[in-house]
Scaffold this active site. Structure first.
Site, PDB file in Angstrom:
ATOM      1  N   CYS A  96      77.209  42.868  67.548  1.00  0.00           N
ATOM      2  CA  CYS A  96      78.182  41.774  67.603  1.00  0.00           C
ATOM      3  C   CYS A  96      79.052  41.892  68.850  1.00  0.00           C
ATOM      4  O   CYS A  96      79.174  42.962  69.442  1.00  0.00           O
ATOM      5  CB  CYS A  96      79.093  41.848  66.394  1.00  0.00           C
ATOM      6  SG  CYS A  96      78.245  42.062  64.846  1.00  0.00           S
TER       7      CYS A  96
ATOM      8  N   ASN B  94      83.277  44.371  64.493  1.00  0.00           N
ATOM      9  CA  ASN B  94      81.934  44.882  64.796  1.00  0.00           C
ATOM     10  C   ASN B  94      81.736  46.179  64.026  1.00  0.00           C
ATOM     11  O   ASN B  94      82.688  46.955  63.878  1.00  0.00           O
ATOM     12  CB  ASN B  94      81.788  45.221  66.286  1.00  0.00           C
ATOM     13  CG  ASN B  94      81.716  43.984  67.148  1.00  0.00           C
ATOM     14  OD1 ASN B  94      81.684  42.875  66.636  1.00  0.00           O
ATOM     15  ND2 ASN B  94      81.690  44.198  68.450  1.00  0.00           N
ATOM     16  N   GLY B  95      80.520  46.445  63.617  1.00  0.00           N
ATOM     17  CA  GLY B  95      80.235  47.743  62.988  1.00  0.00           C
ATOM     18  C   GLY B  95      79.997  47.609  61.497  1.00  0.00           C
ATOM     19  O   GLY B  95      79.730  46.528  60.975  1.00  0.00           O
TER      20      GLY B  95
ATOM     21  N   LYS C 262      53.570  53.664  75.440  1.00  0.00           N
ATOM     22  CA  LYS C 262      54.714  53.381  76.325  1.00  0.00           C
ATOM     23  C   LYS C 262      54.262  53.407  77.787  1.00  0.00           C
ATOM     24  O   LYS C 262      54.666  52.563  78.571  1.00  0.00           O
ATOM     25  CB  LYS C 262      55.839  54.416  76.137  1.00  0.00           C
ATOM     26  CG  LYS C 262      56.685  54.232  74.908  1.00  0.00           C
ATOM     27  CD  LYS C 262      57.714  53.153  75.090  1.00  0.00           C
ATOM     28  CE  LYS C 262      57.952  52.285  73.896  1.00  0.00           C
ATOM     29  NZ  LYS C 262      57.013  51.910  72.948  1.00  0.00           N
TER      30      LYS C 262
ATOM     31  N   GLU D 176      52.212  50.303  78.525  1.00  0.00           N
ATOM     32  CA  GLU D 176      53.010  49.075  78.497  1.00  0.00           C
ATOM     33  C   GLU D 176      53.844  48.878  79.751  1.00  0.00           C
ATOM     34  O   GLU D 176      53.898  47.780  80.300  1.00  0.00           O
ATOM     35  CB  GLU D 176      54.022  49.140  77.334  1.00  0.00           C
ATOM     36  CG  GLU D 176      53.496  48.831  75.990  1.00  0.00           C
ATOM     37  CD  GLU D 176      54.645  48.742  74.992  1.00  0.00           C
ATOM     38  OE1 GLU D 176      54.853  47.661  74.443  1.00  0.00           O
ATOM     39  OE2 GLU D 176      55.346  49.746  74.759  1.00  0.00           O
TER      40      GLU D 176
ATOM     41  N   LYS E  41      58.576  40.245  73.532  1.00  0.00           N
ATOM     42  CA  LYS E  41      59.379  41.089  72.628  1.00  0.00           C
ATOM     43  C   LYS E  41      58.969  40.863  71.182  1.00  0.00           C
ATOM     44  O   LYS E  41      59.008  41.768  70.363  1.00  0.00           O
ATOM     45  CB  LYS E  41      60.869  40.764  72.828  1.00  0.00           C
ATOM     46  CG  LYS E  41      61.816  41.687  72.075  1.00  0.00           C
ATOM     47  CD  LYS E  41      61.789  43.092  72.633  1.00  0.00           C
ATOM     48  CE  LYS E  41      62.431  44.096  71.720  1.00  0.00           C
ATOM     49  NZ  LYS E  41      62.022  45.470  72.004  1.00  0.00           N
TER      50      LYS E  41
ATOM     51  N   ARG F 292      73.037  39.872  74.501  1.00  0.00           N
ATOM     52  CA  ARG F 292      72.878  40.946  73.516  1.00  0.00           C
ATOM     53  C   ARG F 292      72.296  40.454  72.195  1.00  0.00           C
ATOM     54  O   ARG F 292      71.943  41.265  71.346  1.00  0.00           O
ATOM     55  CB  ARG F 292      74.232  41.606  73.253  1.00  0.00           C
ATOM     56  CG  ARG F 292      74.825  42.248  74.504  1.00  0.00           C
ATOM     57  CD  ARG F 292      76.311  42.375  74.364  1.00  0.00           C
ATOM     58  NE  ARG F 292      76.660  43.126  73.180  1.00  0.00           N
ATOM     59  CZ  ARG F 292      76.804  44.416  73.127  1.00  0.00           C
ATOM     60  NH1 ARG F 292      76.657  45.124  74.219  1.00  0.00           N
ATOM     61  NH2 ARG F 292      77.111  45.031  72.017  1.00  0.00           N
TER      62      ARG F 292
ATOM     63  N   TRP G  29      75.969  39.632  64.722  1.00  0.00           N
ATOM     64  CA  TRP G  29      74.599  40.084  64.480  1.00  0.00           C
ATOM     65  C   TRP G  29      74.651  40.652  63.074  1.00  0.00           C
ATOM     66  O   TRP G  29      75.274  41.677  62.828  1.00  0.00           O
ATOM     67  CB  TRP G  29      74.229  41.131  65.525  1.00  0.00           C
ATOM     68  CG  TRP G  29      72.988  41.915  65.244  1.00  0.00           C
ATOM     69  CD1 TRP G  29      72.910  43.099  64.562  1.00  0.00           C
ATOM     70  CD2 TRP G  29      71.657  41.609  65.651  1.00  0.00           C
ATOM     71  NE1 TRP G  29      71.605  43.533  64.526  1.00  0.00           N
ATOM     72  CE2 TRP G  29      70.816  42.643  65.189  1.00  0.00           C
ATOM     73  CE3 TRP G  29      71.088  40.550  66.373  1.00  0.00           C
ATOM     74  CZ2 TRP G  29      69.453  42.662  65.413  1.00  0.00           C
ATOM     75  CZ3 TRP G  29      69.721  40.575  66.594  1.00  0.00           C
ATOM     76  CH2 TRP G  29      68.912  41.625  66.117  1.00  0.00           C
TER      77      TRP G  29
ATOM     78  N   HIS H 218      34.996  66.870  70.371  1.00  0.00           N
ATOM     79  CA  HIS H 218      33.972  66.008  69.768  1.00  0.00           C
ATOM     80  C   HIS H 218      33.582  64.853  70.681  1.00  0.00           C
ATOM     81  O   HIS H 218      32.999  63.876  70.227  1.00  0.00           O
ATOM     82  CB  HIS H 218      34.450  65.484  68.406  1.00  0.00           C
ATOM     83  CG  HIS H 218      34.700  66.594  67.436  1.00  0.00           C
ATOM     84  ND1 HIS H 218      33.694  67.368  66.926  1.00  0.00           N
ATOM     85  CD2 HIS H 218      35.852  67.091  66.925  1.00  0.00           C
ATOM     86  CE1 HIS H 218      34.209  68.286  66.117  1.00  0.00           C
ATOM     87  NE2 HIS H 218      35.525  68.143  66.106  1.00  0.00           N
TER      88      HIS H 218
ATOM     89  N   GLU I  23      52.271  57.104  70.564  1.00  0.00           N
ATOM     90  CA  GLU I  23      53.442  56.332  71.002  1.00  0.00           C
ATOM     91  C   GLU I  23      53.733  56.561  72.497  1.00  0.00           C
ATOM     92  O   GLU I  23      54.005  55.616  73.238  1.00  0.00           O
ATOM     93  CB  GLU I  23      54.653  56.701  70.121  1.00  0.00           C
ATOM     94  CG  GLU I  23      55.979  56.080  70.519  1.00  0.00           C
ATOM     95  CD  GLU I  23      55.999  54.543  70.524  1.00  0.00           C
ATOM     96  OE1 GLU I  23      55.037  53.927  70.064  1.00  0.00           O
ATOM     97  OE2 GLU I  23      56.976  53.987  71.036  1.00  0.00           O
TER      98      GLU I  23
HETATM   99  O1  M6R Z   1      58.622  43.462  66.184  1.00  0.00           O
HETATM  100  P1  M6R Z   1      57.601  44.467  65.718  1.00  0.00           P
HETATM  101  O2  M6R Z   1      58.159  45.804  65.462  1.00  0.00           O
HETATM  102  O3  M6R Z   1      56.825  43.945  64.536  1.00  0.00           O
HETATM  103  O4  M6R Z   1      56.565  44.565  66.907  1.00  0.00           O
HETATM  104  C1  M6R Z   1      55.365  45.269  66.796  1.00  0.00           C
HETATM  105  C2  M6R Z   1      54.733  45.492  68.146  1.00  0.00           C
HETATM  106  O5  M6R Z   1      54.432  44.275  68.752  1.00  0.00           O
HETATM  107  C3  M6R Z   1      55.658  46.292  69.069  1.00  0.00           C
HETATM  108  O6  M6R Z   1      55.979  47.534  68.509  1.00  0.00           O
HETATM  109  C4  M6R Z   1      55.012  46.514  70.443  1.00  0.00           C
HETATM  110  O7  M6R Z   1      53.948  47.419  70.349  1.00  0.00           O
HETATM  111  C5  M6R Z   1      56.085  46.976  71.424  1.00  0.00           C
HETATM  112  N1  M6R Z   1      55.899  46.347  72.669  1.00  0.00           N
HETATM  113  C6  M6R Z   1      56.166  48.461  71.580  1.00  0.00           C
HETATM  114  O8  M6R Z   1      56.956  48.890  72.635  1.00  0.00           O
END
Ligand code: M6R
Length: 613
Positions: free
Chosen positions: A2, A102-103, A490, A493, A608, A27, A78, A509, A486
């Site tokens: 917020c 906020n919070g 990253k 991406e 996103k 934000r 938010w 394997h 993960e």
């Molecule tokens: O909004 P969500 O958590 O459902 O999104 C899932 C994936 O699209 C998301 O985690 C994607 O892999 C990101 N870009 C990871 O950094």
């Protein structure tokens, strides 16, 4: 998160407050509101306007019924308690008191019950409204605004930034800060307050930063800062020369880095009010299950995509190990196209930071058709997935702006850790001593993450040496395998580098055929029960010319001596190593992206929130 903006002075306050709120739009928020005291005709008249959705909606409301006044507070919300709606939007008012917040007020349920006993009724579902009631009650009792404010802030537990106006002293703003940001902007015969610097940069460059446990009484020509115990604080102002863009990122070069650094706070917020005060159990505001129901559970599905799927793989490990409950982890995009065997009394948990991912929404809908009980773990109140399941545990990461998920992943791990301990104690699979110890260990994780963040320069130096390699292996075993996945995601991406992630034991394997000097290997190997096995697997790849960048436990000379590069993380309960390895992997990817000249926060081809199948 917020946003709060406030003004007292001689100018019309509304344009200033609204432009400040506009500066905080980046934000994210779901509703907005403003309050002002109109004193133009000699009387004090308080007006509040609120609207669900964008600030433009609020502007339309204000166009139809404008507000005047030289003191005002405004807010973009938010949602954390209560869905996004006009009714739950701030400011909230009770009699002469108007407030924005906020919070999270951790003890709001008990405070609310106390007020109900005294005959109070509430108009919203928020934790904020109770503070307005508490304050008016305290003013009635103390007959002194400042004493009443002090009394109330000392009753509140949790994280809060408050801004309050009182009709009997309309030119005085009260603000308080506890674990949420709040700054005072200084002017000549006028003062500004805000949750964040960018809101005020058009009006002032001189700021006083409140510390936790401090409050301030702000008048056009006077600012008094006090501790919550009433002691006066003499605080120097700071000149802030940041550009607006730098201020939005709080001085960090990218939102991703800012969000990585926010993770200790994010985890504390996610644990707040959920780890019971004596570490004797876990509770969720929005989700309850009786012991009998938990004991009857036969299995659980965790459904998610991308990073949320990786969090689910960690969650499976915790839930099976702690609560002795069978867990299936499914990629949400695959779940609905297979014919899963489901048992009566089983749960399906959709994990999604955005709450809008089409595949995850479809998967949880399919699970509901199969008569599985649904639950969502999401960061977005009233998102499509939250509305679909009606049963939700929220992560409290605040809005994540960088496309690559970091702090939301951390908050997902936080909720999954809490959820697994919750199930374990409800199902009686662990005793009280175990519950108390694991929750104590969990509460220490944010501090350990802060220690990992101190390795940023060291990790950047490693990235500098390795920035030109075009392919990487990521290896881990046990809990470190999802972390390898993960870390590899990253790097793909945001640095557009080819990565392959494997459980280290799988290399022999097949994939070991690819090992050469051109494929550095990121080894995720904290000292846990499978560590010895992992080391042998790393030996196998090293013997074939692989360069090892190892992320392990500080003091581990065995792995360190075998590695070309070494990132030593603080010691932690072994089940919680993912919280720390995640941060090191995030920082490595971040620096690789910057060093390769990539657009860190907006990587190509990615969105996103992925709302198409
Ligand atoms: O909004 P969500 O958590 O459902 O999104 C899932 C994936 O699209 C998301 O985690 C994607 O892999 C990101 N870009 C990871 O950094």
């Amino acid at each position: 998160m917020c946003g709060i903006v406030g003004y007292v002075g001689e100018r019309q306050a509304l344009p200033i407050v609204l432009s400040g709120l506009k500066r905080l739009e980046y934000r994210g928020y779901d509703s907005a509101g403003v309050a002002a005291f109109d004193q133009s005709n000699g009387t004090v008249h308080l007006k509040i306007k609120r609207a669900e959705g964008r600030l433009d909606n609020l502007l339309k409301v204000l166009k139809e019924d404008p507000i005047k006044g030289t003191s005002s507070i405004g807010h973009t919300r938010w949602a954390t308690h209560g869905r996004p709606s006009e009714k739950n939007a701030h400011p909230h008012r009770y009699k002469d008191v108007v407030i924005v917040h906020n919070g999270i007020i951790e003890n709001y349920i008990s405070l609310r019950e106390e007020l109900v006993k005294h005959g109070h009724t509430f108009l919203s579902e928020t934790d904020t409204e109770i503070v307005a009631h508490l304050l008016q009650r305290a003013i009635d009792q103390e007959k002194d605004f400042e004493k009443a404010c002090q009394k109330v802030v000392n009753k509140l537990k949790g994280a809060f930034a408050l801004a309050v106006l009182w009709a009997k002293a309309p030119n005085k703003l009260f603000v308080a800060k506890q674990h949420c940001p709040m700054v005072l902007g200084l002017g000549k015969d006028e003062q500004f307050i805000a949750s964040d610097i960018p809101a005020l940069l058009d009006y002032t460059k001189d700021f006083i930063f409140l510390e936790d446990g401090e409050m301030a009484f702000v008048e056009p020509t006077k600012v008094v800062v006090k501790k919550f115990d009433g002691e006066i604080v003499r605080r120097k102002s700071h000149r802030v020369d940041w550009s607006l863009a730098a201020a939005e990122k709080e001085g960090f070069d990218h939102f991703m880095l800012k969000e990585i650094y926010e993770q200790p706070r994010v985890l504390r917020d996610t644990f707040r009010g959920r780890i019971q005060s004596k570490f004797d159990g876990v509770q969720f505001e929005t989700f309850k299950m009786s012991d009998a129901e938990a004991k009857k559970l036969k299995s659980l599905f965790l459904l998610g995509c991308g990073t949320a799927w990786h969090a689910s793989l960690v969650g499976k490990y915790w839930i099976e190990s702690f609560a002795k409950l069978h867990v299936d982890v499914d990629l949400a995009s695959e779940f609905r196209y297979r014919d899963p065997v489901v048992f009566k009394n089983s749960l399906a948990v959709a994990i999604s930071q955005s709450g809008e991912t089409a595949d995850t929404l479809a998967a949880i809908s399919e699970a509901m058709k199969l008569k599985l009980k649904p639950l969502a773990i999401t960061n977005a109140v009233e998102s499509s997935i939250a509305r679909k399941t009606k049963s939700v545990i929220y992560t409290h990461a605040g809005p994540e702006i960088s496309v690559a998920s970091t702090k939301c992943f951390m908050a997902q791990l936080g909720v999954l850790a809490l959820f697994s301990v919750y199930l374990a104690s409800k199902r009686g699979t662990q005793n009280k001593k175990w519950v108390s110890k694991i929750l104590t260990d969990l509460a220490e994780v944010p501090e350990k993450i802060s220690e990992v963040l101190k390795l940023n320069d060291h990790i950047r130096n490693i990235a500098k040496k390795y920035k030109d390699y075009r392919q990487y292996f990521y290896l881990g075993r046990g809990l470190s395998f999802p972390m390898a996945l993960e870390g590899a995601l990253k790097l793909k991406e945001i640095a557009y580098i080819n990565t392959q992630a494997y459980p280290a034991g799988e290399m022999k394997h097949g994939p070991i055929a690819l090992i050469s000097e051109d494929w550095p290997i990121v080894c995720v190997a904290p000292q846990d029960k499978i560590y010895g096995k992992a080391i042998s697997n790393f030996e196998e790849v090293k013997a074939r010319g692989g360069k090892l960048i190892s992320i392990g436990t500080e003091g581990d000379t065995e792995l360190r001596n075998r590695s070309d590069e070494w990132i030593g993380l603080p010691k932690i309960r072994e089940e919680f190593s993912p919280f720390l390895t995640a941060v090191a992997l995030q920082l490595f990817s971040y620096h690789m992206s910057v060093l390769n000249g990539c657009d860190v926060d907006k990587p190509k081809n990615l969105a996103k929130s992925v709302t198409v199948e």
